[in-house]
Design a protein around this motif. Structure first.
Motif, PDB file in Angstrom:
ATOM      1  N   PHE A 159      51.227  46.334  45.645  1.00 42.18           N
ATOM      2  CA  PHE A 159      49.958  45.721  46.027  1.00 42.18           C
ATOM      3  C   PHE A 159      48.801  46.665  45.717  1.00 42.18           C
ATOM      4  O   PHE A 159      47.729  46.227  45.270  1.00 42.18           O
ATOM      5  N   PHE A 160      49.008  47.955  45.932  1.00 42.21           N
ATOM      6  CA  PHE A 160      47.983  48.942  45.587  1.00 42.21           C
ATOM      7  C   PHE A 160      47.694  48.908  44.092  1.00 42.21           C
ATOM      8  O   PHE A 160      46.531  49.008  43.669  1.00 42.21           O
ATOM      9  N   GLU A 161      48.740  48.789  43.289  1.00 46.67           N
ATOM     10  CA  GLU A 161      48.552  48.715  41.835  1.00 46.67           C
ATOM     11  C   GLU A 161      47.715  47.500  41.445  1.00 46.67           C
ATOM     12  O   GLU A 161      46.785  47.593  40.642  1.00 46.67           O
ATOM     13  N   LEU A 162      48.054  46.354  42.019  1.00 47.46           N
ATOM     14  CA  LEU A 162      47.352  45.124  41.668  1.00 47.46           C
ATOM     15  C   LEU A 162      45.905  45.147  42.150  1.00 47.46           C
ATOM     16  O   LEU A 162      45.015  44.584  41.504  1.00 47.46           O
ATOM     17  N   CYS A 163      45.657  45.807  43.290  1.00 47.41           N
ATOM     18  CA  CYS A 163      44.304  45.886  43.821  1.00 47.41           C
ATOM     19  C   CYS A 163      43.392  46.777  42.972  1.00 47.41           C
ATOM     20  O   CYS A 163      42.166  46.717  43.104  1.00 47.41           O
ATOM     21  N   SER A 164      43.997  47.603  42.123  1.00 49.70           N
ATOM     22  CA  SER A 164      43.211  48.462  41.234  1.00 49.70           C
ATOM     23  C   SER A 164      43.398  48.068  39.768  1.00 49.70           C
ATOM     24  O   SER A 164      43.091  48.848  38.864  1.00 49.70           O
ATOM     25  N   ASP A 165      43.899  46.859  39.530  1.00 54.53           N
ATOM     26  CA  ASP A 165      44.130  46.380  38.170  1.00 54.53           C
ATOM     27  C   ASP A 165      42.814  46.318  37.404  1.00 54.53           C
ATOM     28  O   ASP A 165      41.743  46.060  37.966  1.00 54.53           O
ATOM     29  N   SER A 166      42.889  46.543  36.092  1.00 55.14           N
ATOM     30  CA  SER A 166      41.679  46.538  35.265  1.00 55.14           C
ATOM     31  C   SER A 166      41.090  45.143  35.097  1.00 55.14           C
ATOM     32  O   SER A 166      39.903  45.002  34.779  1.00 55.14           O
ATOM     33  N   VAL A 167      41.890  44.107  35.312  1.00 52.01           N
ATOM     34  CA  VAL A 167      41.414  42.721  35.214  1.00 52.01           C
ATOM     35  C   VAL A 167      40.870  42.296  36.578  1.00 52.01           C
ATOM     36  O   VAL A 167      41.595  42.305  37.576  1.00 52.01           O
ATOM     37  N   TRP A 168      39.587  41.901  36.631  1.00 55.34           N
ATOM     38  CA  TRP A 168      38.966  41.607  37.927  1.00 55.34           C
ATOM     39  C   TRP A 168      39.609  40.403  38.619  1.00 55.34           C
ATOM     40  O   TRP A 168      39.643  40.334  39.847  1.00 55.34           O
ATOM     41  N   GLY A 169      40.148  39.463  37.844  1.00 56.26           N
ATOM     42  CA  GLY A 169      40.806  38.303  38.446  1.00 56.26           C
ATOM     43  C   GLY A 169      42.003  38.701  39.288  1.00 56.26           C
ATOM     44  O   GLY A 169      42.346  38.021  40.270  1.00 56.26           O
ATOM     45  N   MET A 170      42.658  39.800  38.926  1.00 57.52           N
ATOM     46  CA  MET A 170      43.799  40.297  39.691  1.00 57.52           C
ATOM     47  C   MET A 170      43.323  40.829  41.040  1.00 57.52           C
ATOM     48  O   MET A 170      43.909  40.534  42.090  1.00 57.52           O
ATOM     49  N   ARG A 171      42.260  41.597  41.008  1.00 59.25           N
ATOM     50  CA  ARG A 171      41.721  42.173  42.241  1.00 59.25           C
ATOM     51  C   ARG A 171      41.195  41.071  43.162  1.00 59.25           C
ATOM     52  O   ARG A 171      41.347  41.142  44.379  1.00 59.25           O
ATOM     53  N   LYS A 172      40.597  40.049  42.581  1.00 63.79           N
ATOM     54  CA  LYS A 172      40.101  38.910  43.369  1.00 63.79           C
ATOM     55  C   LYS A 172      41.266  38.182  44.054  1.00 63.79           C
ATOM     56  O   LYS A 172      41.182  37.820  45.233  1.00 63.79           O
ATOM     57  N   ALA A 173      42.365  37.976  43.317  1.00 62.94           N
ATOM     58  CA  ALA A 173      43.537  37.307  43.894  1.00 62.94           C
ATOM     59  C   ALA A 173      44.108  38.122  45.051  1.00 62.94           C
ATOM     60  O   ALA A 173      44.543  37.566  46.065  1.00 62.94           O
ATOM     61  N   CYS A 174      44.093  39.438  44.911  1.00 63.04           N
ATOM     62  CA  CYS A 174      44.584  40.302  45.991  1.00 63.04           C
ATOM     63  C   CYS A 174      43.700  40.187  47.224  1.00 63.04           C
ATOM     64  O   CYS A 174      44.195  40.146  48.355  1.00 63.04           O
ATOM     65  N   ALA A 175      42.378  40.140  47.014  1.00 59.72           N
ATOM     66  CA  ALA A 175      41.460  40.004  48.143  1.00 59.72           C
ATOM     67  C   ALA A 175      41.709  38.698  48.882  1.00 59.72           C
ATOM     68  O   ALA A 175      41.641  38.638  50.117  1.00 59.72           O
ATOM     69  N   GLU A 176      42.016  37.645  48.150  1.00 60.44           N
ATOM     70  CA  GLU A 176      42.211  36.328  48.748  1.00 60.44           C
ATOM     71  C   GLU A 176      43.482  36.248  49.602  1.00 60.44           C
ATOM     72  O   GLU A 176      43.546  35.467  50.545  1.00 60.44           O
ATOM     73  N   CYS A 177      44.495  37.031  49.256  1.00 59.71           N
ATOM     74  CA  CYS A 177      45.746  36.972  50.035  1.00 59.71           C
ATOM     75  C   CYS A 177      45.902  38.187  50.945  1.00 59.71           C
ATOM     76  O   CYS A 177      46.982  38.424  51.496  1.00 59.71           O
ATOM     77  N   PHE A 178      44.819  38.950  51.148  1.00 59.82           N
ATOM     78  CA  PHE A 178      44.906  40.206  51.890  1.00 59.82           C
ATOM     79  C   PHE A 178      45.377  39.988  53.326  1.00 59.82           C
ATOM     80  O   PHE A 178      46.182  40.762  53.861  1.00 59.82           O
ATOM     81  N   MET A 179      44.897  38.943  53.973  1.00 56.57           N
ATOM     82  CA  MET A 179      45.277  38.696  55.363  1.00 56.57           C
ATOM     83  C   MET A 179      46.772  38.459  55.503  1.00 56.57           C
ATOM     84  O   MET A 179      47.409  38.984  56.413  1.00 56.57           O
ATOM     85  N   ALA A 180      47.347  37.669  54.581  1.00 59.26           N
ATOM     86  CA  ALA A 180      48.778  37.370  54.654  1.00 59.26           C
ATOM     87  C   ALA A 180      49.615  38.631  54.473  1.00 59.26           C
ATOM     88  O   ALA A 180      50.645  38.812  55.129  1.00 59.26           O
ATOM     89  N   VAL A 181      49.177  39.514  53.571  1.00 60.72           N
ATOM     90  CA  VAL A 181      49.884  40.777  53.364  1.00 60.72           C
ATOM     91  C   VAL A 181      49.767  41.652  54.617  1.00 60.72           C
ATOM     92  O   VAL A 181      50.759  42.215  55.099  1.00 60.72           O
ATOM     93  N   SER A 182      48.569  41.748  55.163  1.00 56.00           N
ATOM     94  CA  SER A 182      48.340  42.577  56.342  1.00 56.00           C
ATOM     95  C   SER A 182      49.159  42.106  57.538  1.00 56.00           C
ATOM     96  O   SER A 182      49.699  42.917  58.293  1.00 56.00           O
ATOM     97  N   TYR A 183      49.258  40.805  57.701  1.00 51.49           N
ATOM     98  CA  TYR A 183      49.967  40.253  58.847  1.00 51.49           C
ATOM     99  C   TYR A 183      51.442  40.638  58.846  1.00 51.49           C
ATOM    100  O   TYR A 183      52.070  40.732  59.900  1.00 51.49           O
ATOM    101  N   THR A 184      52.000  40.903  57.651  1.00 53.07           N
ATOM    102  CA  THR A 184      53.421  41.219  57.530  1.00 53.07           C
ATOM    103  C   THR A 184      53.715  42.685  57.831  1.00 53.07           C
ATOM    104  O   THR A 184      54.873  43.060  58.009  1.00 53.07           O
TER     105      THR A 184
END
Length: 270
Positions: A159-184
């Motif tokens: 998840f750390f890798e994807l959050c720092s991906d060079s493609v901004w769409g990847m980082r945006k997708a990570c931001a959108e699912c951040f709550m679900a990841v955190s809850y786990t």
């Protein structure tokens, strides 16, 4: 003709349901005749036939019509072959998409032992950003499927890798699912690892990433609350909901008994 094979795939689920309801008369018909067709069409040369086969498979899994042995011995090996590093690009994108979709329908053991290692590999796929984006968009669902221990040990580094991906769409997708990841994760991981990571997204150079992060800020903060006192919890469909306190329900007959959905936990964009 591909149209014939596509139409055949669309008829498989209702036939399977009929056979299940008439199982005393046809005890092995589905496993002997229909399941092999579904598995074979996952690798069909025609794109529409493959998609029809994938949709049929998901319906069969939703209806709990596929035996665990067939999932582990027939379905998973095919998907692992299709998502291998040397696989055709189109097949790989389709395979990772269906792996993510079916993860919530399988047992935790099957997902963790058979599909999770490949998912982690696909998160680092340097060849196809489409593959990484599918992984990022469905990251919360995979975390929920495997639970806290596997999430913290194997998925958080990805998840750390994807959050720092060079493609901004990847980082945006990570931001959108951040709550679900955190809850786990555990409170300590939320505080020490995910909080600094979220700050990096909310400070991202791309305004679309920042906007998605700000929209996820409230849901992310809610994961720090004590569910027993705050009444916040994640439903099976991945949404953050509020459970009315028991004393309020008892004291006020007008208090609604249904849960209130306040925010979707993840985006399912491909």
């Amino acid at each position: 003709e591909p149209t014939v094979r596509t139409e055949l795939m669309e008829q498989i689920p209702p036939i399977a349901i009929f056979l299940q309801e008439s199982r005393p008369k046809f005890p092995t018909a589905f496993f002997e005749y229909l399941m092999p067709i579904v598995v074979r069409y996952l690798t069909d040369v025609n794109n529409q036939v493959r998609k029809a086969g994938q949709e049929a498979l998901l319906i069969l899994l939703e209806q709990d019509l596929v035996a665990q042995s067939d999932i582990e011995n027939k379905v998973c090996p095919i998907l692992l072959d299709l998502s291998a590093p040397d696989s055709d690009d189109e097949y790989k994108v389709e395979a990772v998409n269906i792996i993510c979709k079916m993860s919530s329908m399988l047992s935790r053991t099957t997902v963790e032992h058979m599909l999770l290692p490949r998912f982690c590999e696909l998160c680092s796929d340097g060849k196809l950003f489409q593959v990484r984006k599918i992984c990022a968009a469905n990251f919360g669902d995979i975390c929920n499927a495997v639970g806290q221990e596997a999430t913290e040990r194997l998925l958080i580094p990805k998840f750390f890798e994807l959050c720092s991906d060079s493609v901004w769409g990847m980082r945006k997708a990570c931001a959108e699912c951040f709550m679900a990841v955190s809850y786990t994760t555990s409170p300590e991981v939320r505080r020490s690892k995910l909080s600094p990571l979220f700050i990096s997204l909310i400070s991202d150079t791309c305004r679309w990433v920042r906007q998605a992060a700000f929209q996820s800020l409230g849901p992310f903060i809610s994961t720090f609350a004590n569910p027993s006192s705050a009444g916040l919890y994640i439903r099976e469909d991945g949404t953050l909901s509020i459970r009315p306190p028991a004393q309020d329900v008892n004291s006020n007959s007008c208090q609604p008994s249904n849960n209130i959905t306040v925010m979707s936990s993840s985006a399912n964009a491909a």
